[in-house]
Design a protein around this motif. Structure first.
Motif, PDB file in Angstrom:
ATOM      1  N   GLY A  81       0.779  -1.235   0.000  1.00  0.00           N
ATOM      2  CA  GLY A  81       0.000   0.000   0.000  1.00  0.00           C
ATOM      3  C   GLY A  81       0.810   1.284   0.000  1.00  0.00           C
ATOM      4  N   LEU A  82       2.138   1.179   0.038  1.00  0.00           N
ATOM      5  CA  LEU A  82       2.974   2.378   0.063  1.00  0.00           C
ATOM      6  C   LEU A  82       3.348   2.802  -1.356  1.00  0.00           C
ATOM      7  CD1 LEU A  82       5.493   1.611   2.957  1.00  0.00           C
ATOM      8  CD2 LEU A  82       3.351   2.896   3.064  1.00  0.00           C
ATOM      9  N   LYS A  83       3.499   4.096  -1.540  1.00  0.00           N
ATOM     10  CA  LYS A  83       3.988   4.641  -2.811  1.00  0.00           C
ATOM     11  C   LYS A  83       5.512   4.632  -2.781  1.00  0.00           C
ATOM     12  CE  LYS A  83      -0.046   7.516  -3.337  1.00  0.00           C
ATOM     13  NZ  LYS A  83      -0.605   8.847  -3.412  1.00  0.00           N
ATOM     14  N   VAL A  84       6.129   4.802  -3.943  1.00  0.00           N
ATOM     15  CA  VAL A  84       7.590   4.748  -4.058  1.00  0.00           C
ATOM     16  C   VAL A  84       8.260   5.694  -3.062  1.00  0.00           C
ATOM     17  CG1 VAL A  84       9.562   5.231  -5.561  1.00  0.00           C
ATOM     18  CG2 VAL A  84       7.615   3.957  -6.451  1.00  0.00           C
ATOM     19  N   GLU A  85       7.802   6.931  -2.995  1.00  0.00           N
ATOM     20  CA  GLU A  85       8.433   7.897  -2.088  1.00  0.00           C
ATOM     21  C   GLU A  85       8.267   7.492  -0.626  1.00  0.00           C
ATOM     22  OE1 GLU A  85      10.581  10.217  -2.981  1.00  0.00           O
ATOM     23  OE2 GLU A  85      10.228   9.507  -5.014  1.00  0.00           O
ATOM     24  N   GLU A  86       7.153   6.855  -0.298  1.00  0.00           N
ATOM     25  CA  GLU A  86       6.934   6.387   1.077  1.00  0.00           C
ATOM     26  C   GLU A  86       7.865   5.216   1.400  1.00  0.00           C
ATOM     27  OE1 GLU A  86       2.224   7.394   1.705  1.00  0.00           O
ATOM     28  OE2 GLU A  86       2.747   5.694   0.422  1.00  0.00           O
ATOM     29  N   ILE A  87       8.067   4.340   0.422  1.00  0.00           N
ATOM     30  CA  ILE A  87       9.000   3.225   0.629  1.00  0.00           C
ATOM     31  C   ILE A  87      10.414   3.758   0.839  1.00  0.00           C
ATOM     32  CG2 ILE A  87      10.075   1.200  -0.451  1.00  0.00           C
ATOM     33  CD1 ILE A  87       7.375   0.753  -1.904  1.00  0.00           C
ATOM     34  N   LYS A  88      10.808   4.722   0.004  1.00  0.00           N
ATOM     35  CA  LYS A  88      12.142   5.328   0.161  1.00  0.00           C
ATOM     36  C   LYS A  88      12.292   5.968   1.536  1.00  0.00           C
ATOM     37  CE  LYS A  88      13.148   6.295  -4.708  1.00  0.00           C
ATOM     38  NZ  LYS A  88      13.365   7.366  -5.692  1.00  0.00           N
ATOM     39  N   ALA A  89      11.255   6.639   2.010  1.00  0.00           N
ATOM     40  CA  ALA A  89      11.306   7.283   3.325  1.00  0.00           C
ATOM     41  C   ALA A  89      11.446   6.239   4.430  1.00  0.00           C
ATOM     42  CB  ALA A  89      10.061   8.132   3.542  1.00  0.00           C
ATOM     43  N   GLU A  90      10.747   5.128   4.300  1.00  0.00           N
ATOM     44  CA  GLU A  90      10.846   4.047   5.294  1.00  0.00           C
ATOM     45  C   GLU A  90      12.244   3.440   5.295  1.00  0.00           C
ATOM     46  OE1 GLU A  90       8.722   2.736   7.681  1.00  0.00           O
ATOM     47  OE2 GLU A  90       7.535   4.530   7.260  1.00  0.00           O
ATOM     48  N   LEU A  91      12.797   3.238   4.109  1.00  0.00           N
ATOM     49  CA  LEU A  91      14.163   2.705   4.017  1.00  0.00           C
ATOM     50  C   LEU A  91      15.153   3.652   4.682  1.00  0.00           C
ATOM     51  CD1 LEU A  91      14.080   1.364   0.351  1.00  0.00           C
ATOM     52  CD2 LEU A  91      14.291  -0.025   2.417  1.00  0.00           C
ATOM     53  N   GLU A  92      15.007   4.946   4.405  1.00  0.00           N
ATOM     54  CA  GLU A  92      15.899   5.943   5.016  1.00  0.00           C
ATOM     55  C   GLU A  92      15.744   5.940   6.533  1.00  0.00           C
ATOM     56  OE1 GLU A  92      16.586  10.753   5.075  1.00  0.00           O
ATOM     57  OE2 GLU A  92      15.736   9.847   3.261  1.00  0.00           O
ATOM     58  N   ALA A  93      14.516   5.874   7.018  1.00  0.00           N
ATOM     59  CA  ALA A  93      14.269   5.879   8.457  1.00  0.00           C
ATOM     60  C   ALA A  93      14.911   4.669   9.141  1.00  0.00           C
ATOM     61  CB  ALA A  93      12.767   5.908   8.735  1.00  0.00           C
TER      62      ALA A  93
ATOM     63  N   ALA B  87      11.025  -4.811  -2.020  1.00  0.00           N
ATOM     64  CA  ALA B  87      11.722  -6.014  -1.560  1.00  0.00           C
ATOM     65  C   ALA B  87      12.774  -5.672  -0.512  1.00  0.00           C
ATOM     66  CB  ALA B  87      12.352  -6.749  -2.736  1.00  0.00           C
ATOM     67  N   LEU B  88      13.482  -4.570  -0.697  1.00  0.00           N
ATOM     68  CA  LEU B  88      14.461  -4.128   0.300  1.00  0.00           C
ATOM     69  C   LEU B  88      13.796  -3.840   1.632  1.00  0.00           C
ATOM     70  CD1 LEU B  88      16.696  -1.703  -1.800  1.00  0.00           C
ATOM     71  CD2 LEU B  88      17.383  -3.899  -0.838  1.00  0.00           C
ATOM     72  N   LEU B  89      12.672  -3.120   1.586  1.00  0.00           N
ATOM     73  CA  LEU B  89      11.957  -2.779   2.812  1.00  0.00           C
ATOM     74  C   LEU B  89      11.388  -4.030   3.466  1.00  0.00           C
ATOM     75  CD1 LEU B  89      10.858  -0.668   4.786  1.00  0.00           C
ATOM     76  CD2 LEU B  89       8.880  -0.417   3.265  1.00  0.00           C
ATOM     77  N   ASP B  90      10.786  -4.887   2.671  1.00  0.00           N
ATOM     78  CA  ASP B  90      10.170  -6.086   3.231  1.00  0.00           C
ATOM     79  C   ASP B  90      11.186  -7.039   3.842  1.00  0.00           C
ATOM     80  OD1 ASP B  90       7.761  -5.025   2.369  1.00  0.00           O
ATOM     81  OD2 ASP B  90       7.707  -6.223   0.553  1.00  0.00           O
ATOM     82  N   ALA B  91      12.422  -6.990   3.355  1.00  0.00           N
ATOM     83  CA  ALA B  91      13.478  -7.853   3.876  1.00  0.00           C
ATOM     84  C   ALA B  91      14.055  -7.337   5.186  1.00  0.00           C
ATOM     85  CB  ALA B  91      14.589  -7.992   2.855  1.00  0.00           C
ATOM     86  N   SER B  92      13.749  -6.092   5.522  1.00  0.00           N
ATOM     87  CA  SER B  92      14.353  -5.507   6.735  1.00  0.00           C
ATOM     88  C   SER B  92      13.654  -5.943   8.002  1.00  0.00           C
ATOM     89  CB  SER B  92      14.330  -3.991   6.641  1.00  0.00           C
ATOM     90  OG  SER B  92      13.008  -3.502   6.655  1.00  0.00           O
TER      91      SER B  92
END
Length: 81
Positions: free
Chosen positions: A47-59, A76-81
């Motif tokens: 349900g996240l947009k690209v910019e939201e995924i990037k923000a989560e990865l950065e956080a 996939a990067l976010l889900d693997a974290s």
């Protein structure tokens, strides 16, 4: 545009479906290919947009590798974290 078939992987009881271009990176982190699971639990990127995924990865302090720009790869990067 054709749909890419994601590859199911598992690690320590966790399950993901990753883009083929990131499979080697996931294997390097200890993920192993497995059978596809139907009805798997919701993923952090759902349900996240690209910019939201990037923000989560950065956080989370997760660096985005050079060349990784597609939503599926970032998810996939976010889900693997």
């Amino acid at each position: 545009m054709s749909q890419v078939e994601l590859i199911p992987v598992a690690k320590d009881g966790a399950y993901l479906e990753v883009h083929p271009t990131t499979l080697d990176q996931h294997k390097g982190l200890g993920w192993r290919e497995c059978a596809k699971q139907e009805g798997a639990e919701a993923k952090p990127s759902d349900g996240l947009k690209v910019e939201e995924i990037k923000a989560e990865l950065e956080a989370k302090g997760i660096a985005i590798p050079d060349g990784v720009t597609k939503k599926a790869d970032l998810a996939a990067l976010l889900d693997a974290s």
